[in-house]
Write a protein that holds these residues in place. Structure first.
Motif, PDB file in Angstrom:
ATOM      1  N   VAL A   1      -5.019  -9.478  -9.641  1.00 12.71           N
ATOM      2  CA  VAL A   1      -4.986  -8.234  -9.331  1.00 12.71           C
ATOM      3  C   VAL A   1      -5.627  -7.959  -9.969  1.00 12.71           C
ATOM      4  O   VAL A   1      -5.863  -6.446 -10.653  1.00 12.71           O
ATOM      5  CB  VAL A   1      -3.749  -8.192  -8.460  1.00 12.71           C
ATOM      6  CG1 VAL A   1      -4.005  -6.538  -8.067  1.00 12.71           C
ATOM      7  CG2 VAL A   1      -4.696  -8.614  -6.748  1.00 12.71           C
ATOM      8  N   LEU A   2      -4.255  -8.080 -11.547  1.00 11.64           N
ATOM      9  CA  LEU A   2      -3.121  -7.127 -12.664  1.00 11.64           C
ATOM     10  C   LEU A   2      -3.604  -7.585 -13.877  1.00 11.64           C
ATOM     11  O   LEU A   2      -3.599  -8.941 -14.214  1.00 11.64           O
ATOM     12  CB  LEU A   2      -2.894  -6.666 -12.752  1.00 11.64           C
ATOM     13  CG  LEU A   2      -1.201  -6.128 -11.038  1.00 11.64           C
ATOM     14  CD1 LEU A   2       0.241  -6.777 -11.886  1.00 11.64           C
ATOM     15  CD2 LEU A   2      -1.740  -5.009 -11.268  1.00 11.64           C
TER      16      LEU A   2
ATOM     17  N   PRO B   1      -4.985 -10.810   1.446  1.00 12.99           N
ATOM     18  CA  PRO B   1      -3.531 -11.385   1.291  1.00 12.99           C
ATOM     19  C   PRO B   1      -3.512 -11.347   0.009  1.00 12.99           C
ATOM     20  O   PRO B   1      -4.641 -11.821  -0.875  1.00 12.99           O
ATOM     21  CB  PRO B   1      -3.571 -11.878   2.396  1.00 12.99           C
ATOM     22  CG  PRO B   1      -4.112 -13.065   2.391  1.00 12.99           C
ATOM     23  CD  PRO B   1      -5.691 -12.383   2.428  1.00 12.99           C
ATOM     24  N   PHE B   2      -1.664 -11.203  -0.759  1.00 17.18           N
ATOM     25  CA  PHE B   2      -2.453 -11.518  -2.103  1.00 17.18           C
ATOM     26  C   PHE B   2      -1.240 -12.737  -1.857  1.00 17.18           C
ATOM     27  O   PHE B   2      -0.433 -12.629  -0.890  1.00 17.18           O
ATOM     28  CB  PHE B   2      -1.339 -10.256  -2.214  1.00 17.18           C
ATOM     29  CG  PHE B   2      -2.616  -9.176  -3.097  1.00 17.18           C
ATOM     30  CD1 PHE B   2      -3.655  -8.609  -3.147  1.00 17.18           C
ATOM     31  CD2 PHE B   2      -1.794  -8.464  -2.023  1.00 17.18           C
ATOM     32  CE1 PHE B   2      -4.564  -7.518  -3.599  1.00 17.18           C
ATOM     33  CE2 PHE B   2      -2.672  -6.931  -1.839  1.00 17.18           C
ATOM     34  CZ  PHE B   2      -4.161  -6.755  -2.772  1.00 17.18           C
TER      35      PHE B   2
ATOM     36  N   ALA C   1       4.767 -12.557 -13.448  1.00 17.12           N
ATOM     37  CA  ALA C   1       4.376 -13.311 -12.248  1.00 17.12           C
ATOM     38  C   ALA C   1       2.380 -13.039 -12.285  1.00 17.12           C
ATOM     39  O   ALA C   1       1.780 -11.903 -12.652  1.00 17.12           O
ATOM     40  CB  ALA C   1       4.609 -12.383 -10.704  1.00 17.12           C
ATOM     41  N   ARG C   2       2.178 -13.682 -11.748  1.00 17.98           N
ATOM     42  CA  ARG C   2       0.768 -13.962 -11.248  1.00 17.98           C
ATOM     43  C   ARG C   2      -0.259 -13.093  -9.615  1.00 17.98           C
ATOM     44  O   ARG C   2       0.748 -14.030  -8.893  1.00 17.98           O
ATOM     45  CB  ARG C   2      -0.422 -15.439 -11.749  1.00 17.98           C
ATOM     46  CG  ARG C   2       0.035 -15.261 -13.351  1.00 17.98           C
ATOM     47  CD  ARG C   2      -1.075 -16.717 -13.607  1.00 17.98           C
ATOM     48  NE  ARG C   2      -2.601 -16.186 -12.458  1.00 17.98           N
ATOM     49  CZ  ARG C   2      -3.744 -16.961 -12.692  1.00 17.98           C
ATOM     50  NH1 ARG C   2      -3.638 -18.081 -14.338  1.00 17.98           N
ATOM     51  NH2 ARG C   2      -4.363 -16.888 -12.357  1.00 17.98           N
ATOM     52  N   ILE C   3      -0.493 -12.070  -9.904  1.00 16.90           N
ATOM     53  CA  ILE C   3      -0.947 -11.840  -8.260  1.00 16.90           C
ATOM     54  C   ILE C   3      -1.838 -11.992  -7.836  1.00 16.90           C
ATOM     55  O   ILE C   3      -3.699 -11.455  -8.918  1.00 16.90           O
ATOM     56  CB  ILE C   3      -1.100 -10.603  -8.416  1.00 16.90           C
ATOM     57  CG1 ILE C   3       0.838 -10.075  -8.334  1.00 16.90           C
ATOM     58  CG2 ILE C   3      -0.394  -9.929  -6.793  1.00 16.90           C
ATOM     59  CD1 ILE C   3       1.474  -8.730  -9.189  1.00 16.90           C
ATOM     60  N   LEU C   4      -2.502 -12.724  -6.958  1.00 18.88           N
ATOM     61  CA  LEU C   4      -3.955 -12.493  -6.594  1.00 18.88           C
ATOM     62  C   LEU C   4      -4.567 -13.091  -5.477  1.00 18.88           C
ATOM     63  O   LEU C   4      -3.793 -12.471  -5.059  1.00 18.88           O
ATOM     64  CB  LEU C   4      -4.357 -14.918  -7.186  1.00 18.88           C
ATOM     65  CG  LEU C   4      -4.055 -15.311  -8.298  1.00 18.88           C
ATOM     66  CD1 LEU C   4      -4.256 -17.229  -7.609  1.00 18.88           C
ATOM     67  CD2 LEU C   4      -4.710 -15.080  -9.460  1.00 18.88           C
ATOM     68  N   ASP C   5      -6.108 -11.833  -5.598  1.00 20.89           N
ATOM     69  CA  ASP C   5      -6.241 -11.480  -4.200  1.00 20.89           C
ATOM     70  C   ASP C   5      -6.473 -12.817  -3.600  1.00 20.89           C
ATOM     71  O   ASP C   5      -6.835 -13.226  -3.604  1.00 20.89           O
ATOM     72  CB  ASP C   5      -7.672 -10.377  -4.411  1.00 20.89           C
ATOM     73  CG  ASP C   5      -8.555 -11.213  -5.435  1.00 20.89           C
ATOM     74  OD1 ASP C   5      -8.737 -12.049  -5.234  1.00 20.89           O
ATOM     75  OD2 ASP C   5      -9.559  -9.700  -5.931  1.00 20.89           O
TER      76      ASP C   5
ATOM     77  N   SER D   1       7.664 -11.228  -2.269  1.00 23.01           N
ATOM     78  CA  SER D   1       6.870 -10.960  -1.502  1.00 23.01           C
ATOM     79  C   SER D   1       6.373  -9.919  -2.293  1.00 23.01           C
ATOM     80  O   SER D   1       6.694  -8.890  -2.664  1.00 23.01           O
ATOM     81  CB  SER D   1       7.182 -10.922  -0.317  1.00 23.01           C
ATOM     82  OG  SER D   1       8.136 -10.267   0.146  1.00 23.01           O
ATOM     83  N   LEU D   2       5.053  -9.482  -1.352  1.00 20.25           N
ATOM     84  CA  LEU D   2       4.299  -8.304  -1.933  1.00 20.25           C
ATOM     85  C   LEU D   2       3.541  -7.567  -0.723  1.00 20.25           C
ATOM     86  O   LEU D   2       2.750  -7.907  -0.083  1.00 20.25           O
ATOM     87  CB  LEU D   2       3.126  -8.815  -3.355  1.00 20.25           C
ATOM     88  CG  LEU D   2       1.981  -7.356  -3.623  1.00 20.25           C
ATOM     89  CD1 LEU D   2       3.495  -6.642  -4.557  1.00 20.25           C
ATOM     90  CD2 LEU D   2       0.602  -7.837  -4.546  1.00 20.25           C
ATOM     91  N   ASP D   3       4.377  -6.160  -0.512  1.00 17.50           N
ATOM     92  CA  ASP D   3       4.061  -5.489   0.486  1.00 17.50           C
ATOM     93  C   ASP D   3       3.715  -4.718   0.612  1.00 17.50           C
ATOM     94  O   ASP D   3       4.055  -3.592  -0.306  1.00 17.50           O
ATOM     95  CB  ASP D   3       4.907  -5.573   1.352  1.00 17.50           C
ATOM     96  CG  ASP D   3       5.701  -7.152   1.865  1.00 17.50           C
ATOM     97  OD1 ASP D   3       5.593  -7.394   2.462  1.00 17.50           O
ATOM     98  OD2 ASP D   3       6.843  -6.910   1.699  1.00 17.50           O
TER      99      ASP D   3
END
Length: 154
Positions: free
Chosen positions: A88-89, A121-122, A78-82, A33-35
């Motif tokens: 995101v990165l 959320p991401f 990881a791939r983090i998407l908005d 999780s991303l918090d």
């Protein structure tokens, strides 16, 4: 001459046997999780918040090392998407390092700087970890002082 050849072959064989290569090991991540960082987290800098700045987030979860030996110098990818599905990165999937992982299942956490104004959320996708069976870079000594952001996350 045969004695020299035998000696050279013996030295070559011993150098190959004694120096073990650092093989890469893939580890499984779960519950990722991303918090947002907590208010007391040293990575959270509300005094410096501005539209062009960055926001502090913590990527956390569980890492599983099924091997019998520790995996060292472990990196997390990881791939983090908005909210709109954009990365995101930009141009990177390596999000950080979690150091050494002993055999078994352990919690992990690392800080990320997300550009301010990125719509949440991401969504965290394809999270995985990869480390090595032997050190591949210089390591901090016992007496070395770590910066606040290098210390464990509360």
């Amino acid at each position: 001459m045969p004695a020299r050849l035998r000696t050279a072959l013996l030295v070559l064989l011993l150098s190959v046997v004694i120096v073990s290569p650092a093989w890469a090991a893939d580890l499984k991540l779960s519950g990722v999780s991303l918090d947002p960082c907590g208010l007391d987290d040293p990575g959270n800098q509300p005094d410096f918040a501005r539209p062009m700045g960055a926001s502090c987030f913590v990527l956390s979860g569980m890492v599983d090392n099924p091997a019998r030996r520790a995996v060292v110098d472990t990196d997390v990818f990881a791939r983090i998407l908005d909210a709109s599905g954009e990365p995101v990165l930009q141009n990177r999937t390596r999000v950080g390092s979690i150091g050494d992982v002993e055999p078994g299942i352990h919690p992990f956490a690392l800080r990320l700087a997300v550009p301010a104004g990125t719509p949440g959320p991401f969504d965290v996708r394809n999270a995985r970890a990869r480390g090595f069976t032997a050190p591949v870079r210089s390591r901090a000594g016992v007496e070395d002082e770590l910066l606040p952001l290098e210390q464990s996350i509360q």
